[in-house]
Design a protein around this motif. Structure first.
Motif, PDB file in Angstrom:
ATOM      1  N   ARG A  64       0.647  -1.168  -0.051  1.00  0.00           N
ATOM      2  CA  ARG A  64       0.150   0.122  -0.084  1.00  0.00           C
ATOM      3  C   ARG A  64       0.865   1.384   0.016  1.00  0.00           C
ATOM      4  NH1 ARG A  64      -2.757   4.060   3.038  1.00  0.00           N
ATOM      5  NH2 ARG A  64      -4.773   4.426   2.248  1.00  0.00           N
ATOM      6  N   VAL A 101       2.067   1.712  -3.477  1.00  0.00           N
ATOM      7  CA  VAL A 101       1.223   2.276  -4.334  1.00  0.00           C
ATOM      8  C   VAL A 101       0.988   3.840  -4.088  1.00  0.00           C
ATOM      9  CG1 VAL A 101      -1.414   2.057  -4.631  1.00  0.00           C
ATOM     10  CG2 VAL A 101       0.060   0.083  -4.806  1.00  0.00           C
ATOM     11  N   ARG A 102       0.946   4.217  -2.795  1.00  0.00           N
ATOM     12  CA  ARG A 102       0.771   5.588  -2.384  1.00  0.00           C
ATOM     13  C   ARG A 102       1.795   6.581  -3.189  1.00  0.00           C
ATOM     14  NH1 ARG A 102       0.789   8.078   2.787  1.00  0.00           N
ATOM     15  NH2 ARG A 102       1.973   6.280   3.620  1.00  0.00           N
ATOM     16  N   VAL A 118       0.997   6.576  -6.804  1.00  0.00           N
ATOM     17  CA  VAL A 118      -0.043   7.729  -7.260  1.00  0.00           C
ATOM     18  C   VAL A 118       0.390   9.162  -7.016  1.00  0.00           C
ATOM     19  CG1 VAL A 118      -2.344   8.158  -6.161  1.00  0.00           C
ATOM     20  CG2 VAL A 118      -1.822   5.753  -6.559  1.00  0.00           C
ATOM     21  N   ALA A 143      -5.937   9.539   1.101  1.00  0.00           N
ATOM     22  CA  ALA A 143      -4.600   9.378   1.117  1.00  0.00           C
ATOM     23  C   ALA A 143      -3.528  10.401   0.607  1.00  0.00           C
ATOM     24  CB  ALA A 143      -4.231   7.946   0.039  1.00  0.00           C
ATOM     25  N   GLU A 161      -8.171   8.697  -3.201  1.00  0.00           N
ATOM     26  CA  GLU A 161      -8.229   7.576  -2.241  1.00  0.00           C
ATOM     27  C   GLU A 161      -7.351   6.389  -2.736  1.00  0.00           C
ATOM     28  OE1 GLU A 161      -9.907   7.288   0.742  1.00  0.00           O
ATOM     29  OE2 GLU A 161     -11.059   9.181   0.590  1.00  0.00           O
ATOM     30  N   VAL A 162      -6.709   5.682  -2.121  1.00  0.00           N
ATOM     31  CA  VAL A 162      -6.136   4.396  -2.250  1.00  0.00           C
ATOM     32  C   VAL A 162      -6.773   3.349  -1.419  1.00  0.00           C
ATOM     33  CG1 VAL A 162      -3.909   3.125  -2.064  1.00  0.00           C
ATOM     34  CG2 VAL A 162      -3.772   5.644  -2.757  1.00  0.00           C
ATOM     35  N   TYR A 165      -7.537   4.663  -6.602  1.00  0.00           N
ATOM     36  CA  TYR A 165      -6.645   3.715  -7.230  1.00  0.00           C
ATOM     37  C   TYR A 165      -6.757   2.441  -6.258  1.00  0.00           C
ATOM     38  CZ  TYR A 165      -4.407   7.445  -9.789  1.00  0.00           C
ATOM     39  OH  TYR A 165      -4.296   8.603 -10.675  1.00  0.00           O
ATOM     40  N   SER A 166      -7.204   1.265  -6.827  1.00  0.00           N
ATOM     41  CA  SER A 166      -7.525   0.068  -6.046  1.00  0.00           C
ATOM     42  C   SER A 166      -6.427  -0.720  -6.622  1.00  0.00           C
ATOM     43  CB  SER A 166      -8.907  -0.503  -6.518  1.00  0.00           C
ATOM     44  OG  SER A 166      -9.308  -1.736  -5.645  1.00  0.00           O
ATOM     45  N   ALA A 201       1.100  -4.433  -8.115  1.00  0.00           N
ATOM     46  CA  ALA A 201       1.280  -3.861  -6.717  1.00  0.00           C
ATOM     47  C   ALA A 201       2.150  -4.707  -5.882  1.00  0.00           C
ATOM     48  CB  ALA A 201      -0.093  -3.497  -6.152  1.00  0.00           C
TER      49      ALA A 201
END
Length: 187
Positions: A39, A42-43, A46, A73, A88-89, A110-111, A143
């Motif tokens: 996660r 991913v942040r 993003v 996020a 949002e993540v 972003y999922s 991811a």
């Protein structure tokens, strides 16, 4: 005793040829004790995908979503404090999606979990009126591969060209292919 955040530092060299954004960013990431490497990475990705050309209209910043349920996020506010972009993540619920869409000029999600299609099938019809919302899927295997690049002090190169994203640390590289689930053509 409450657990404290772990601080990570990342130098991100961004070359986004699709948006003509080229910049170096020094990021400090406060990683919540319950946040995974996946996660967090991913942040960071993003952030790179949404970094503005300049900060003349406000900087993109990491917010405190894991500590404060009222924050996303990441967010970008203009110099007057007005919300320009709410990001949002994860897999927010329908109410949250409509709420963030109403709070900002632009909203993005972003999922990255393997359950994204299941989550999306449950909320897609309910958020169709959110005209300023973009929903993206990062394939879960990509991811997870990003998580292998995580380190307390990172130097990352992020290159975007023709919709394909490469994230590397000088030794390893991960290719990421975003899939649009909802929204217009802007990121």
């Amino acid at each position: 005793m409450a657990l404290k955040a772990t601080i990570y530092k990342a130098t991100v060299q961004l070359a986004d040829m699709d948006r003509n954004v080229y910049a170096d960013h020094e990021l400090t990431i406060a990683r919540h004790p319950s946040e995974t490497d996946e996660r967090m990475m991913v942040r960071i990705l993003v952030f790179a995908l949404n970094a503005p050309v300049d900060n003349d209209h406000g900087a993109l910043e990491f917010a405190k979503d894991m500590w404060d349920s009222e924050e996303p996020a990441l967010w970008q506010k203009d110099l007057t404090g007005q919300m320009l972009h709410w990001i949002e993540v994860g897999q927010p619920e329908e109410r949250r999606l409509l709420q963030c869409s109403g709070r900002a000029r632009r909203a993005s999600v972003y999922s990255f979990a393997s359950s994204t299609s299941q989550w999306w099938s449950g909320v897609a019809d309910k958020i169709s009126r959110a005209r300023n919302l973009n929903v993206w899927q990062i394939p879960s295997e990509q991811a997870r591969a990003l998580a292998t690049l995580a380190d307390r002090s990172m130097k990352l190169d992020v290159t975007v060209q023709d919709g394909t994203i490469w994230v590397g640390n000088g030794q390893h590289s991960v290719e990421v292919s975003l899939q649009r689930l909802f929204g217009n053509s802007e990121k």
